[in-house]
Design a protein around this motif. Sequence first.
Motif, PDB file in Angstrom:
ATOM      1  N   VAL A  99       1.896 -26.473   2.378  1.00 41.24           N
ATOM      2  CA  VAL A  99       0.850 -25.517   2.755  1.00 41.24           C
ATOM      3  C   VAL A  99       0.403 -25.756   4.183  1.00 41.24           C
ATOM      4  O   VAL A  99       0.197 -24.817   4.972  1.00 41.24           O
ATOM      5  CB  VAL A  99      -0.324 -25.610   1.761  1.00 41.24           C
ATOM      6  N   GLU A 100       0.196 -27.024   4.576  1.00 43.73           N
ATOM      7  CA  GLU A 100      -0.252 -27.314   5.939  1.00 43.73           C
ATOM      8  C   GLU A 100       0.802 -26.878   6.957  1.00 43.73           C
ATOM      9  O   GLU A 100       0.461 -26.285   7.992  1.00 43.73           O
ATOM     10  CB  GLU A 100      -0.521 -28.822   6.066  1.00 43.73           C
ATOM     11  N   GLN A 101       2.077 -27.159   6.642  1.00 47.67           N
ATOM     12  CA  GLN A 101       3.128 -26.766   7.581  1.00 47.67           C
ATOM     13  C   GLN A 101       3.188 -25.249   7.733  1.00 47.67           C
ATOM     14  O   GLN A 101       3.313 -24.724   8.843  1.00 47.67           O
ATOM     15  CB  GLN A 101       4.476 -27.291   7.077  1.00 47.67           C
ATOM     16  N   ARG A 102       3.080 -24.565   6.585  1.00 46.10           N
ATOM     17  CA  ARG A 102       3.121 -23.094   6.654  1.00 46.10           C
ATOM     18  C   ARG A 102       1.922 -22.535   7.387  1.00 46.10           C
ATOM     19  O   ARG A 102       2.048 -21.590   8.182  1.00 46.10           O
ATOM     20  CB  ARG A 102       3.179 -22.529   5.226  1.00 46.10           C
ATOM     21  N   ALA A 103       0.722 -23.162   7.179  1.00 44.08           N
ATOM     22  CA  ALA A 103      -0.478 -22.696   7.882  1.00 44.08           C
ATOM     23  C   ALA A 103      -0.353 -22.932   9.371  1.00 44.08           C
ATOM     24  O   ALA A 103      -0.759 -22.096  10.195  1.00 44.08           O
ATOM     25  CB  ALA A 103      -1.712 -23.414   7.319  1.00 44.08           C
ATOM     26  N   SER A 104       0.199 -24.129   9.754  1.00 39.07           N
ATOM     27  CA  SER A 104       0.366 -24.407  11.174  1.00 39.07           C
ATOM     28  C   SER A 104       1.302 -23.392  11.825  1.00 39.07           C
ATOM     29  O   SER A 104       1.008 -22.863  12.903  1.00 39.07           O
ATOM     30  CB  SER A 104       0.908 -25.833  11.344  1.00 39.07           C
ATOM     31  N   GLU A 105       2.420 -23.118  11.147  1.00 44.20           N
ATOM     32  CA  GLU A 105       3.356 -22.150  11.713  1.00 44.20           C
ATOM     33  C   GLU A 105       2.745 -20.763  11.768  1.00 44.20           C
ATOM     34  O   GLU A 105       2.970 -20.008  12.721  1.00 44.20           O
ATOM     35  CB  GLU A 105       4.638 -22.135  10.874  1.00 44.20           C
ATOM     36  N   LYS A 106       1.949 -20.418  10.778  1.00 44.35           N
ATOM     37  CA  LYS A 106       1.309 -19.099  10.779  1.00 44.35           C
ATOM     38  C   LYS A 106       0.306 -18.980  11.906  1.00 44.35           C
ATOM     39  O   LYS A 106       0.204 -17.943  12.577  1.00 44.35           O
ATOM     40  CB  LYS A 106       0.610 -18.875   9.420  1.00 44.35           C
ATOM     41  N   MET A 107      -0.489 -20.104  12.163  1.00 39.22           N
ATOM     42  CA  MET A 107      -1.451 -20.096  13.275  1.00 39.22           C
ATOM     43  C   MET A 107      -0.727 -19.960  14.600  1.00 39.22           C
ATOM     44  O   MET A 107      -1.197 -19.252  15.504  1.00 39.22           O
ATOM     45  CB  MET A 107      -2.282 -21.383  13.245  1.00 39.22           C
ATOM     46  N   SER A 108       0.428 -20.621  14.730  1.00 40.73           N
ATOM     47  CA  SER A 108       1.198 -20.492  15.969  1.00 40.73           C
ATOM     48  C   SER A 108       1.655 -19.044  16.166  1.00 40.73           C
ATOM     49  O   SER A 108       1.598 -18.503  17.279  1.00 40.73           O
ATOM     50  CB  SER A 108       2.408 -21.436  15.924  1.00 40.73           C
ATOM     51  N   GLU A 109       2.094 -18.429  15.072  1.00 44.90           N
ATOM     52  CA  GLU A 109       2.524 -17.031  15.190  1.00 44.90           C
ATOM     53  C   GLU A 109       1.355 -16.130  15.573  1.00 44.90           C
ATOM     54  O   GLU A 109       1.483 -15.243  16.423  1.00 44.90           O
ATOM     55  CB  GLU A 109       3.124 -16.571  13.862  1.00 44.90           C
ATOM     56  N   ILE A 110       0.172 -16.356  14.954  1.00 46.67           N
ATOM     57  CA  ILE A 110      -0.998 -15.526  15.275  1.00 46.67           C
ATOM     58  C   ILE A 110      -1.406 -15.723  16.728  1.00 46.67           C
ATOM     59  O   ILE A 110      -1.732 -14.764  17.454  1.00 46.67           O
ATOM     60  CB  ILE A 110      -2.160 -15.861  14.318  1.00 46.67           C
ATOM     61  N   GLU A 111      -1.427 -17.022  17.191  1.00 47.00           N
ATOM     62  CA  GLU A 111      -1.813 -17.309  18.575  1.00 47.00           C
ATOM     63  C   GLU A 111      -0.850 -16.636  19.545  1.00 47.00           C
ATOM     64  O   GLU A 111      -1.265 -16.047  20.548  1.00 47.00           O
ATOM     65  CB  GLU A 111      -1.825 -18.820  18.789  1.00 47.00           C
ATOM     66  N   SER A 112       0.473 -16.699  19.247  1.00 48.58           N
ATOM     67  CA  SER A 112       1.462 -16.059  20.122  1.00 48.58           C
ATOM     68  C   SER A 112       1.273 -14.548  20.145  1.00 48.58           C
ATOM     69  O   SER A 112       1.360 -13.909  21.189  1.00 48.58           O
ATOM     70  CB  SER A 112       2.858 -16.403  19.624  1.00 48.58           C
ATOM     71  N   SER A 113       0.947 -13.967  18.983  1.00 50.71           N
ATOM     72  CA  SER A 113       0.743 -12.521  18.917  1.00 50.71           C
ATOM     73  C   SER A 113      -0.485 -12.113  19.721  1.00 50.71           C
ATOM     74  O   SER A 113      -0.465 -11.120  20.463  1.00 50.71           O
ATOM     75  CB  SER A 113       0.597 -12.088  17.455  1.00 50.71           C
ATOM     76  N   ILE A 114      -1.590 -12.916  19.597  1.00 49.11           N
ATOM     77  CA  ILE A 114      -2.809 -12.575  20.339  1.00 49.11           C
ATOM     78  C   ILE A 114      -2.568 -12.698  21.833  1.00 49.11           C
ATOM     79  O   ILE A 114      -3.013 -11.859  22.633  1.00 49.11           O
ATOM     80  CB  ILE A 114      -3.969 -13.479  19.876  1.00 49.11           C
TER      81      ILE A 114
END
Length: 711
Positions: free
Chosen positions: A256-271
């Motif tokens: 879960v932590e790894q998936r959340a970290s990768e998801k946050m990276s994707e959101i940050e890149s999108s923003i």
Amino acid sequence: MARFNGTHWEPVRESERRARNGAVLCNDGLITVGQHVDTFWLYRRGDAAGGAMGQTAESPQRADSLLDLSGKTMAEARRILCERGVQLPDGNGNTAVVLLEDGLCAHLKFEKADQGWKVKVPAKGLIELFHAKPSWNQLDPDRRVPFLPESFDRDVVKTVSWLTDTEFLSQAFVQFSDAVSAYQSMLGGNEPAWRRLQRALKDARVSGAEVDEFHNAVERMRAEWPATSRALSGLRELSELFLETEEARAILVRAVEQRASEKMSEIESSIRSELDQRFIATREELAALEQRIELDRATQASIAISVHESRTANETLLRKAESLRNEVARTSEQTQSSRTQLARIKDEVEHLESARLSAQRERDEALAASKAIDERLRDFSQEARRAFEAMVGASDSHAAASLAERLRDWLAGAGKEVPPFMPSSVPPWSRPSAGEAKIIDTPALGERLSQEAENHGIQEQDLLMLDAFVRAGEPVLVAGRMADQSLRAYARAVSGGELRLQPLDPSIIGLDDLWRMPSTERPTAFALAWHRAVTCPDEPVLVCLRDLDAAPFRLWMTSLLSVLAAPDRPRNLLITATMSSPAGEAAAPSSLRADPARALATVVMRASQEAVTCPVVLGATLIGMPTRLAMDGSSLEPSPGAARAICKLEADPVAIARALRVAGAGRVSANGPSSESIGAWAKFWSDGNSNSAPPFLQHAVRALDNLRDTR
């Protein structure tokens, strides 16, 4: 084939199928695919000849066989259909609808086996189930194999697995092994935890499109192998206990932590990407605004320049206005001078008008004198024209004839008609005056001949026979008491009422005597008709040789027939002949084999039954103007049937050629001469045997026999 009687379907026998009974209307033209007698069909309802509630075979559909296994469990029904086999009606295809438990049904495809028919299971073993209508359970199963009375909705309710037990258990074991291997592989590996979990679910085939297959397998396992199902339930509980261990929890937390970290990276890149795009768009809007400001400044400078130019143009216009004022003053002075000149010109015009009136009076006087001279010249011209007409009839001088024609052309359209000072040397029956006539074509000729036959009291078939022979180029002997009346009727229909008469007498002993009168050397009516036909090739010219039996025609008849058969003979010259003695009163005809008169096409004109009441006999004026046939010069071709019949005759080629032309000319009407009558005439002309003449030629043969006394 079957009919639906309201409660169930019953067979239609072979004898009933061809009878139009009230229940089923069968059209053999619609059912031609090789069906057997026992093939059942479903027909749509609709209005038909059998009644409003009858069935119609307009859109036939094959009726599905119905097997009722609703009293069996799903497993028992599967074993019966897939392993034991069932019975289906012959000739009705390899499909059937099977009623199953819980109100479900399946549309299955069967294949032939030793014990009957078995279901052909798809590769994956999945069978689609549909809702069955409650009314289907009320069909009588004792009347052979029942059939569905209607089609059903094919909305899939669920799917079940109908693999064999061995195949199913083998597939379940493989899937179970894959699941165990997937759980073991999830515990180790270098990939992120969430990827290992996703791969484990996929390898276990419990995700994506294979979920339905997994559920079907579980349901079948619960229904047919409850002990194994309980073992699998224990395995699931063991899996849940495994997931409650610290190590499994740590794996899930890390996933879960790894998936959340990768998801946050994707959101940050999108923003970040969206902010960069907005910044670029704002910068482009700022640059566009600066360009607009520069454009407004340039527009203001242009307006200032335009104002300066307008002021300069205004000053120029003021200077032009001053110049125009000076020009108007000069124009006013010139106008005054022009008025003086106009008054002087008006005086000159009045003088010229007086001179014109004087010249007009002199011209009118000259025209009056010219008109008087013209009247005298016109009188002289009319008298000269009559004189030249007499000269043309009295002499063969080519110069006089040419001068007469030139005078006719020059004097065409002269004013009043001057009566002749002396009668013409050419008799009026040799050159009739051309009256007003309506031009018709060949297709309209048949109707005109029928009208004139009715007006003159003549039988229509006789007038059509006369027309066929005349337009085919044959010299026709018109006999009978209605001969003269028939010729006048034919002239009104074909030549605009013009009929040129050539009276014959004993002085006509040679062919040249038909061209020049022996006593006066003047041209005969036959010569004038021939000349008219040559100069006017599109106009029919009708000529009649009167009193043929008054001249020794046997001396020149063969020569005349040869001339008329020549290719340079004008085809619009229509030649007829009459005789002074009535026809049809002689005794039995004798042989005419050696008589050249048999070459004449003889038509005996008979009166119709309404002859005494026809307009001509009653002296009434005929309604409508005469008609003139337009001769287009086309060949006369008979119909293919008539041509074949005539060509089969046992006659010489000349007779067959003449008969073919007559058959072609006789196609203007359906009541025209038949190919049999034309063939009989050709046969008679060929052999000259009057004893073999058919009944309709007997009158013509008697008319020819009357000419035998002429020597």
